[in-house]
Structures are given as C-alpha cells and as structure tokens.
Design an enzyme around this catalytic site. Structure first.
Site, PDB file in Angstrom:
ATOM      1  N   HIS A 111      48.633 -49.177  -4.687  1.00  0.00           N
ATOM      2  CA  HIS A 111      48.584 -50.548  -5.207  1.00  0.00           C
ATOM      3  C   HIS A 111      47.908 -50.380  -6.673  1.00  0.00           C
ATOM      4  O   HIS A 111      46.927 -50.711  -6.883  1.00  0.00           O
ATOM      5  CB  HIS A 111      48.010 -51.609  -4.508  1.00  0.00           C
ATOM      6  CG  HIS A 111      48.658 -52.113  -3.435  1.00  0.00           C
ATOM      7  ND1 HIS A 111      49.666 -52.809  -3.613  1.00  0.00           N
ATOM      8  CD2 HIS A 111      48.835 -51.886  -1.926  1.00  0.00           C
ATOM      9  CE1 HIS A 111      50.396 -53.253  -2.630  1.00  0.00           C
ATOM     10  NE2 HIS A 111      49.903 -52.643  -1.459  1.00  0.00           N
ATOM     11  N   ASP A 116      48.225 -56.047  -3.754  1.00  0.00           N
ATOM     12  CA  ASP A 116      47.209 -56.163  -2.737  1.00  0.00           C
ATOM     13  C   ASP A 116      46.314 -57.387  -2.759  1.00  0.00           C
ATOM     14  O   ASP A 116      45.874 -58.292  -1.900  1.00  0.00           O
ATOM     15  CB  ASP A 116      46.519 -55.001  -2.561  1.00  0.00           C
ATOM     16  CG  ASP A 116      45.749 -54.347  -3.875  1.00  0.00           C
ATOM     17  OD1 ASP A 116      46.052 -54.765  -5.014  1.00  0.00           O
ATOM     18  OD2 ASP A 116      44.915 -53.564  -3.834  1.00  0.00           O
ATOM     19  N   HIS A 252      69.735 -36.607 -20.454  1.00  0.00           N
ATOM     20  CA  HIS A 252      70.199 -35.242 -19.506  1.00  0.00           C
ATOM     21  C   HIS A 252      71.402 -34.811 -20.101  1.00  0.00           C
ATOM     22  O   HIS A 252      72.459 -35.353 -20.037  1.00  0.00           O
ATOM     23  CB  HIS A 252      70.354 -36.025 -17.970  1.00  0.00           C
ATOM     24  CG  HIS A 252      69.043 -36.524 -17.639  1.00  0.00           C
ATOM     25  ND1 HIS A 252      67.812 -35.914 -17.304  1.00  0.00           N
ATOM     26  CD2 HIS A 252      68.704 -37.926 -17.242  1.00  0.00           C
ATOM     27  CE1 HIS A 252      66.796 -36.681 -17.034  1.00  0.00           C
ATOM     28  NE2 HIS A 252      67.125 -38.008 -17.096  1.00  0.00           N
ATOM     29  N   TYR A 308      65.528 -58.492 -14.059  1.00  0.00           N
ATOM     30  CA  TYR A 308      64.778 -59.935 -13.897  1.00  0.00           C
ATOM     31  C   TYR A 308      65.277 -60.880 -15.101  1.00  0.00           C
ATOM     32  O   TYR A 308      65.398 -60.378 -16.290  1.00  0.00           O
ATOM     33  CB  TYR A 308      63.406 -59.767 -13.733  1.00  0.00           C
ATOM     34  CG  TYR A 308      62.876 -58.773 -12.550  1.00  0.00           C
ATOM     35  CD1 TYR A 308      63.811 -58.735 -11.387  1.00  0.00           C
ATOM     36  CD2 TYR A 308      61.729 -58.482 -12.632  1.00  0.00           C
ATOM     37  CE1 TYR A 308      63.389 -58.062 -10.475  1.00  0.00           C
ATOM     38  CE2 TYR A 308      61.316 -57.502 -11.577  1.00  0.00           C
ATOM     39  CZ  TYR A 308      62.125 -57.308 -10.646  1.00  0.00           C
ATOM     40  OH  TYR A 308      61.676 -56.543  -9.395  1.00  0.00           O
ATOM     41  N   GLU A 385      36.571 -57.078  -7.636  1.00  0.00           N
ATOM     42  CA  GLU A 385      36.861 -57.765  -6.175  1.00  0.00           C
ATOM     43  C   GLU A 385      36.263 -59.105  -6.264  1.00  0.00           C
ATOM     44  O   GLU A 385      36.832 -60.089  -5.771  1.00  0.00           O
ATOM     45  CB  GLU A 385      36.648 -57.024  -5.107  1.00  0.00           C
ATOM     46  CG  GLU A 385      37.301 -55.645  -4.999  1.00  0.00           C
ATOM     47  CD  GLU A 385      36.990 -55.030  -3.658  1.00  0.00           C
ATOM     48  OE1 GLU A 385      38.061 -54.592  -2.919  1.00  0.00           O
ATOM     49  OE2 GLU A 385      35.636 -54.797  -3.565  1.00  0.00           O
TER      50      GLU A 385
END
Length: 408
Positions: A111, A116, A252, A308, A385
């Site tokens: 994460h 999370d 490539h 997106y 946190e």
C-alpha cells in the site's frame, strides 16, 4: 437560517474513531491486494461495518461494495439529498521497504498510495455518521472501491449500476499526500488530475545483418525519429494553456548486437487536462507514427488504450472542502494547488456523472520534511497515522454540510 458549517463534535468523533481506524488501516496494510478483486480487504472492511444500520450492495464485477446510510430525517420532503463518499482499497505491485512492524506480508505488493488509509478513514466516518443517523436529513453512500491503480474499478462499479441504487447529488473523496504538511488539505477547482491514456506502436521493417543495413529496412532509427517527432508535436502544437504530457517509456527491439530486427515496439503515456487536447494528441500519435514509418518504407500499427478521464472538481464542492478544512485544521488548513497534477485517478469516472470534488490531505510523518519525504508509489512511503482523525472528521463534515445545505 443556515445550518452550522460544521458540527463542533465531528472533530471529536474523528478522534474517537482514531484507534479503530489505525488498527483497520494496519490490518489492511499488512495484507495488500492488487486489482479488482481484493477479498481479504473487503472482508476486513465489512467486519468493521458489521452491526451498523447500513444497506450493503456488492459489485458484481469486483469485490467492491457500497454501504448506504439512510438518515432518520430522510424523506422529509422533496429536498432530501444524497451524498457519496469514496475510499479505494487496492495496493500496488511494489516490494515494501519501510521497516514498519505492520509492513506488507505479501511479496511484491504494498500500500504505497494510501488506499489502506482511505478505506479505513471511510469506515471510521461510516461508524461516526451511523451514530448520528437520526440527525441526518438525507442519505450517505459509502463507496468502497478496488481497482483504482489502473484497473478502472470505479467504472466497473458504475457499470454494475451501483451509482443508481441511491443516486448521489454530490460526491467527495480524499487522497493522502506525504509531501504536504500533516493535516493540511490541498486542492483546486476545475481539473485536478489528468486523463491517462496508454500509447502503443509497433514499427515493422525488414530485418537482416547489421553489417549490411542497405539490404534491410531498419525500424530502429525510424522508431527513434517517431519518438523525437512526438516530443516536437507536444512542444510546438499543444498550447501551453491546455497542456499535455506525452512520454515514451518503453522501446523494445532486437536480440543481438549484429542483427537488425524486423520490428520495434514502443509504449508510453499521454496525459491531458481537456477532452479537446486529448483527442488532438491521440490523432497526432497515429498520424506521426504512421507517416514517419511510411516515409521510410516501414509499417506502423498504433493503438491507444483509453485510460481515466480528467478528474474535474466542481467549484462549489471545492469551496465546501476549503471552508471545512479551515474549520478542521485552522486558517492554514487549506492550500490551493497552483496547477493540476498530471497523475490520474479513477474517481474521475464518478465526477464525470456526479458533481463533486477530490482533495489531498497532508500526512507527512511528524518530524519529517514534506518536500523530501518518499512520495506516493515509493517503496518507503509512510504516513502520519494521527492525521486520519482529520480525514474521518472531513468525511463526516462533508456529508453533514451537504445534506443540510447542498452546495449553497
């Protein structure tokens, strides 16, 4: 008389939810899952919501789900509103190098983008709002979504019809940001993040001995010319007021030092901030690659994989986040981004249908320098946190504010 901008107790509710939010975040962090199917993460989130007055509706294409809270004052009149709050849950294919005691136990998954924390904060907000269910004059939809990291998870959940179970009138999301001071919210109205298309081209020539290029049609210099021409196109044809980033990231070709290959494969990304520039750059990619290849006797197969859309923030929704952030984090609790970021975000699919906004929330660890912290998508990325209490409070305040007053 207008309802108060923010309940005085939403900040207290965020603090009250903090221990459970941290525990849930750490549990999710230790077992990261990638892509559209994150069953362990989904189970952890549903367990955190167990016993709450929520209607759960599962996605049929993913392991995502929505949880609907119908307030006790819902249905009181024609002006009843619905607001959506979103948290994503998937991880990245990285090997964690943080040294945290709850670091990833899954090889090759981490994460590193804060999902999370996003899903744990949203679960904390769901618990806090459920505790005040009878006071809410409308409906809150909590959207727990996998597959944000390139897998179009929001689009799949929309295609599953989940936006129509309780159609939102507004939608909001938060995204952690380790390079902003802890507790500061960052955003802007209009384009916040770019569209994200993948460009793929195969240039076919005629291989042979490297010592005799005149007997071959060497696709390597042709591919190099295409790359250079694409950069010139962006520099000379795209207006600086409506920018694009076109980056070729992979070339490539070949198998040996003395063999000219038959073909070269190119891959890259196209980022834009408007549909007009997006379409212009897509067309130019096909035209430039095809015409340069043809001029040298080669063929070019080109493909654009649609990514997106632009993440567009409604000015009214952004103003609401700005006002609430200053209530939650003080006068310096908001920073307006001077320009969009050219990263992408699949919450853009929701904002394409529902007016709303996303904002970043600073989570620079205590004592760190936000400017030099490991950024998002880095194997050493960590967060403060304690700031998640503010994220819970912001989710709650946004729902409360919108249900009571709309965008007024």
């Amino acid at each position: 008389m207008n309802a108060p901008l923010i309940r005085d107790d939403w900040q207290a509710a965020g603090v009250a939810q903090l221990d459970d939010t941290i525990a849930l975040r750490r549990a999710i962090h230790a077992e990261p899952e990638i892509g559209l199917h994150c069953p362990k993460t989904t189970s952890k989130l549903k367990a955190a919501l167990a016993g709450l007055p929520l209607e759960i509706h599962d996605s049929t294409s993913t392991t995502g789900f929505i949880a609907i809270l119908r307030g006790g004052r819902s249905g009181a009149g024609d002006n009843t509103r619905t607001v959506l709050l979103r948290g994503d849950m998937d991880a990245l294919p990285l090997s964690e190098d943080t040294g945290l005691p709850f670091a990833s136990t899954i090889p090759g998954a981490m994460h590193a983008c804060g999902h999370d924390a996003h899903s744990a904060m949203l679960a904390g907000a769901a618990r806090a709002l459920c505790a005040r269910k009878d006071e809410l004059p409308g409906t809150v939809v909590f959207m727990f979504q996998p597959g944000e990291e390139g897998h179009h998870g929001a689009r799949w959940m929309i295609d599953d019809g989940l936006l129509n179970v309780a159609r939102p009138d507004a939608a909001f999301a938060l995204h952690i940001f380790p390079n902003a001071p802890a507790g500061v919210f960052v955003g802007r109205e209009g384009p916040l993040l770019a569209s994200t298309d993948t460009l793929i081209a195969t240039i076919r020539g005629k291989g042979g001995h490297a010592a005799m290029p005149h007997d071959c049609i060497d696709p390597i210099p042709v591919a190099c010319e295409i790359v250079t021409a694409l950069q010139s196109f962006v520099a000379r044809r795209i207006p600086v007021s409506d920018p694009a980033v076109l980056t070729i990231t992979q070339i490539h070709a070949g198998s040996s030092h003395n063999i000219i290959p038959d073909e070269v494969k190119l891959m890259g990304t196209l980022r834009t901030l408007s549909d007009a520039t997006r379409e212009m750059a897509r067309a130019a990619f096909h035209q430039i690659a095809g015409n340069i290849a043809a001029a040298h006797g080669c063929e070019a197969d080109t493909r654009v994989e649609e990514g997106y859309p632009v993440t567009f923030c409604d000015p009214r929704a952004t103003a609401m986040i700005r006002e609430l952030s200053q209530d939650i984090s003080g006068e310096r609790g908001w920073t307006t981004m001077p320009a969009p970021m050219m990263g992408g975000e699949d919450f853009s699919y929701v904002l394409r249908e529902i007016p709303g906004a996303m904002a970043f929330m600073g989570v620079a660890p205590e004592g760190s320098d936000p400017r030099t912290n490991p950024p998002l998508h880095n194997v050493k990325m960590t967060i403060e946190e304690q700031v998640m209490a503010k994220g819970v409070a912001m989710h709650c305040a946004l729902a409360d504010r919108f249900l009571n007053r709309g965008f007024d």
